[in-house]
Enzyme design. Sequence first.
Site, PDB file in Angstrom:
ATOM      1  N   HIS A  36     -23.961   0.217  -0.376  1.00 47.20           N
ATOM      2  CA  HIS A  36     -23.551   1.623  -0.348  1.00 47.20           C
ATOM      3  C   HIS A  36     -22.191   1.815  -1.011  1.00 47.20           C
ATOM      4  CE1 HIS A  36     -26.785   3.471   2.172  1.00 47.20           C
ATOM      5  NE2 HIS A  36     -26.989   2.191   2.428  1.00 47.20           N
ATOM      6  N   GLY A 123     -41.734  -0.658  -0.568  1.00 45.15           N
ATOM      7  CA  GLY A 123     -41.053  -0.098   0.606  1.00 45.15           C
ATOM      8  C   GLY A 123     -40.313  -1.113   1.452  1.00 45.15           C
ATOM      9  N   GLY A 125     -37.230  -2.509   0.452  1.00 43.93           N
ATOM     10  CA  GLY A 125     -35.829  -2.589   0.055  1.00 43.93           C
ATOM     11  C   GLY A 125     -35.575  -3.567  -1.078  1.00 43.93           C
ATOM     12  N   SER A 128     -38.786  -1.890  -5.672  1.00 45.05           N
ATOM     13  CA  SER A 128     -40.000  -1.790  -6.482  1.00 45.05           C
ATOM     14  C   SER A 128     -39.931  -0.528  -7.344  1.00 45.05           C
ATOM     15  CB  SER A 128     -41.236  -1.768  -5.579  1.00 45.05           C
ATOM     16  OG  SER A 128     -41.130  -0.718  -4.649  1.00 45.05           O
ATOM     17  N   SER A 129     -39.225   0.507  -6.881  1.00 46.96           N
ATOM     18  CA  SER A 129     -39.194   1.753  -7.665  1.00 46.96           C
ATOM     19  C   SER A 129     -38.363   1.589  -8.935  1.00 46.96           C
ATOM     20  CB  SER A 129     -38.705   2.929  -6.823  1.00 46.96           C
ATOM     21  OG  SER A 129     -37.509   2.623  -6.191  1.00 46.96           O
ATOM     22  N   ASP A 173     -29.713  -0.459  -8.664  1.00 50.46           N
ATOM     23  CA  ASP A 173     -31.056  -1.037  -8.764  1.00 50.46           C
ATOM     24  C   ASP A 173     -31.578  -0.998 -10.197  1.00 50.46           C
ATOM     25  OD1 ASP A 173     -30.628  -1.032  -6.068  1.00 50.46           O
ATOM     26  OD2 ASP A 173     -32.076   0.544  -5.610  1.00 50.46           O
ATOM     27  N   TYR A 222     -29.900   7.937   4.237  1.00 46.28           N
ATOM     28  CA  TYR A 222     -29.165   7.510   3.036  1.00 46.28           C
ATOM     29  C   TYR A 222     -28.334   8.681   2.499  1.00 46.28           C
ATOM     30  CZ  TYR A 222     -28.405   5.521  -1.642  1.00 46.28           C
ATOM     31  OH  TYR A 222     -27.828   5.047  -2.805  1.00 46.28           O
TER      32      TYR A 222
HETATM   33  C1  GLA Z   1     -30.529   1.729  -2.405  1.00 46.95           C
HETATM   34  C2  GLA Z   1     -30.069   2.571  -3.601  1.00 46.95           C
HETATM   35  C3  GLA Z   1     -28.897   1.897  -4.320  1.00 46.95           C
HETATM   36  C4  GLA Z   1     -27.786   1.511  -3.348  1.00 46.95           C
HETATM   37  C5  GLA Z   1     -28.349   0.769  -2.135  1.00 46.95           C
HETATM   38  C6  GLA Z   1     -27.323   0.531  -1.071  1.00 46.95           C
HETATM   39  O1  GLA Z   1     -31.073   0.537  -2.863  1.00 46.95           O
HETATM   40  O2  GLA Z   1     -31.132   2.752  -4.511  1.00 46.95           O
HETATM   41  O3  GLA Z   1     -28.413   2.745  -5.343  1.00 46.95           O
HETATM   42  O4  GLA Z   1     -27.038   2.639  -2.959  1.00 46.95           O
HETATM   43  O5  GLA Z   1     -29.439   1.474  -1.540  1.00 46.95           O
HETATM   44  O6  GLA Z   1     -26.361  -0.346  -1.515  1.00 46.95           O
END
Ligand code: GLA
Length: 385
Positions: A36, A123, A125, A128-129, A173, A222
């Site tokens: 984050h 889904g 974490g 995958s997106s 990501d 989030y």
């Molecule tokens: C998700 C978001 C990222 C990042 C993380 C937390 O993966 O897509 O941009 O903010 O959460 O670090």
Amino acid sequence: MSDAKTRAIEAYVRAYKRHPDHIIRAPGRVNIIGEHTDYNDGFVLPCAIDKDTVVAIGHRDGNAIEILSCDYDRRDIFSIDADIEKSPEAWANYGRGMVKYLLQSGYNLSPSRMSIAGDVPLGSGLSSSAALEMAVGRALIEQSGHKIDPTDLALIGQKAENQFVGCSCGIMDQLISAKASAEHAMLIDCRTLECSAIPIPQNSALLIVNSGITHSNSDGAYNERRAQCEKAARHYGVKALRDIDEKQLEAGKSGLDHLSYRRARHVVTENARTLAAADALQDNDLRELGQLMQQSHISMRDDFEITVPEIDQLADIMNDAIAQYCDGKGGARMTGGGFGGCVIALAPREYMDKIIDSIHHNYSKNDDKQLEMLISIPSTGVNII
Ligand code: GLA
């Protein structure tokens, strides 16, 4: 051949009765530390994993893009001459968003058809997106005979996700899926988008433990964390929390509510930990890196409040096993946005079995929540295969 590659090619041939022109893969990711912090203009230290989304692409007559999803067993067809609208089917909006923003960025796209298959667990974490966005985007660029800078591809992916899919994610990501180097982690400055590859020590490995837990409102939570960070940045009179250090955090906290202060404290200390972790990795100092990973988990648990009890238990078990078997060389923490998902450990490869055994012995899981474990080597970013 990877399973996803086989499935994508077979589905393409079955559906379109010919072979694809190009095959593109893009990886999922884990974040070693720096959670984050990306949307606070801070620092992150992710690496790509050896689980991919694969796109097979070829020419299509007419003026449309046709996308076949092997994982959802669904097909989407839309014109590239008209304004691209959102689909009621969530999976389809990643492809539609990429097409929309590639066109808007001036890339003239050829009518194409694709089949997509992925082996990044959905889904969980592991992004995958972002893997889907990077693979679809790069496939369209290749099919249309263009070149694209990977950072631009990542920014277009983030735009698709922010404005089309509806998740206000940061850039981590997409950037790691676009730019990762094999056997390296990447320190990313999320303000300048500067990336520095740092080798993962040769005798170490990443253990990824998927808890199987997903939070029904993780997108809402989030976005709420993001708003709290922005509020704290306004209190301190800075553009983003990246712009203050711990001393300034403490000196200026009067008048800031305690919740926003704790959210800010996570981000400010996490930025410092991430820079220290990058140095530790560079120096091959797994002990120091492990300490920082543990502190990061505690900060996510207590200040940012994005962990859940099962995830805390897994992280504790893995850190205890690292202390016991690896002489403290390495560490474990939750990775990704939070509220479930995966816990990772970076530790000497020879002790991975011991850590896994410890999890099996000590994790008091519910019957319906199956753990998935995966030992991964950092892989390279999106490419043609
Ligand atoms: C998700 C978001 C990222 C990042 C993380 C937390 O993966 O897509 O941009 O903010 O959460 O670090």
